[in-house]
Design an enzyme around this catalytic site. Structure first.
Site, PDB file in Angstrom:
ATOM      1  N   GLU A  98       0.693  -4.420   4.132  1.00  0.00           N
ATOM      2  CA  GLU A  98      -0.648  -4.368   3.548  1.00  0.00           C
ATOM      3  C   GLU A  98      -0.834  -2.974   2.950  1.00  0.00           C
ATOM      4  O   GLU A  98      -0.440  -1.976   3.563  1.00  0.00           O
ATOM      5  CB  GLU A  98      -1.716  -4.624   4.612  1.00  0.00           C
ATOM      6  CG  GLU A  98      -3.146  -4.477   4.116  1.00  0.00           C
ATOM      7  CD  GLU A  98      -4.181  -4.746   5.213  1.00  0.00           C
ATOM      8  OE1 GLU A  98      -3.906  -5.626   6.075  1.00  0.00           O
ATOM      9  OE2 GLU A  98      -5.232  -4.089   5.236  1.00  0.00           O
ATOM     10  N   GLU A 152     -10.803   1.593   1.425  1.00  0.00           N
ATOM     11  CA  GLU A 152     -11.705   0.930   2.358  1.00  0.00           C
ATOM     12  C   GLU A 152     -12.856   1.882   2.657  1.00  0.00           C
ATOM     13  O   GLU A 152     -12.682   3.094   2.680  1.00  0.00           O
ATOM     14  CB  GLU A 152     -10.996   0.557   3.656  1.00  0.00           C
ATOM     15  CG  GLU A 152     -10.047  -0.609   3.534  1.00  0.00           C
ATOM     16  CD  GLU A 152      -9.474  -0.996   4.886  1.00  0.00           C
ATOM     17  OE1 GLU A 152      -9.917  -2.000   5.453  1.00  0.00           O
ATOM     18  OE2 GLU A 152      -8.583  -0.264   5.372  1.00  0.00           O
TER      19      GLU A 152
END
Length: 264
Positions: free
Chosen positions: A140, A145
């Protein structure tokens, strides 16, 4: 190794700087109105029944302008408090899987983030084919974020079988960005066979290098990946300090998405 916190102040710039050896191979400039372009984006709803593995509180909808719409040259991904769904909130999770899948390249997203306790907007990449197995074995790449209870910070992180948050071994950087929710910034990754370099505007903020003789447990980043854009609500990280319901509607705004690959 644990997550490294790297705190810098970065001014808002018009975009990211790239080398001359990259050419544009895929883009959405959002120069239209209505639902996101279905030739480039799909609505991902597959994890609604199991809360996406993170105890998230949103229900991701499909083909619904209340949660994903383009207007005035900007994509809006909108989390709302709504009744009538299996969860107390609705949102959207857009993916390029099957419509934009790449092995290496430079991915840029210019965005303004939504905030408030419980908000969890993200710009990220997942493997298309899961050739090394289910998460986290196939990797990932978190290009950005943001969790609303930390309004002045953004995170850049990689996950692999050996390096992931379930083991406390994920690797990445946190960047001090006090206007993340008020201004557009360019979030990017330069992904090569040797490294993944993350950028905020024109600043290199984190690099993960492939070790010599690294196996897929450390480096699964030699297979196709696709892009994701979403706003989650709550969850193990985003909801650590609860959900402030006064923040809704909570909107992630995206000015453009561009993918480049090297010409040589």
């Amino acid at each position: 190794m644990k997550l490294i916190f790297f705190l810098i102040l970065v001014s808002s710039l018009s975009g990211c700087q790239r080398g001359n050896d990259y050419q544009l191979v895929w883009a959405d400039e959002f120069n239209y109105n209505g639902l996101p372009d279905s030739t480039k984006w799909s609505f991902d709803t597959d994890g609604n029944s199991w809360q996406w593995g993170n105890n998230e509180l949103q229900y991701y909808t499909a083909d619904r302008e209340e949660n994903a719409t383009v207007r005035d040259g900007v994509l809006h991904i909108i989390a709302r408090k709504e009744d009538g769904f299996n969860q107390p909130y609705t949102s959207a999770r857009l993916i390029t899987k099957g419509k934009g899948d790449w092995l290496y390249g430079r991915m840029e997203v210019k965005a303004k983030l939504c905030g408030g306790k419980g908000a969890w907007p993200a710009i990220w990449m997942l493997p298309t084919d899961l050739e090394y197995g289910a998460w986290p074995a196939s990797g990932e790449l978190d290009i950005m974020e943001h969790v609303g209870y930390e309004p002045d910070s953004v995170y850049f992180t990689i996950h692999t079988e050996n390096y992931n948050h379930t083991k406390g071994t994920q690797q990445g950087n946190a960047v001090f960005l006090p206007d993340a929710e008020e201004a557009f910034h360019c979030y990017a990754i330069e992904w090569t066979p040797e490294s993944c370099t993350f950028l905020l505007d024109k600043e290199e903020v984190f690099q993960f290098e492939k070790a010599k003789q690294a196996g897929s447990g450390e480096w699964p980043f030699d297979k196709r990946f696709h892009l994701l854009l979403n706003v989650a609500v709550g969850g193990n990280w985003g909801g650590k300090h609860g959900v402030d319901e006064s923040m809704f509607p909570c909107t992630l705004q995206v000015d453009y998405v561009r993918v480049y690959q090297k010409t040589k």
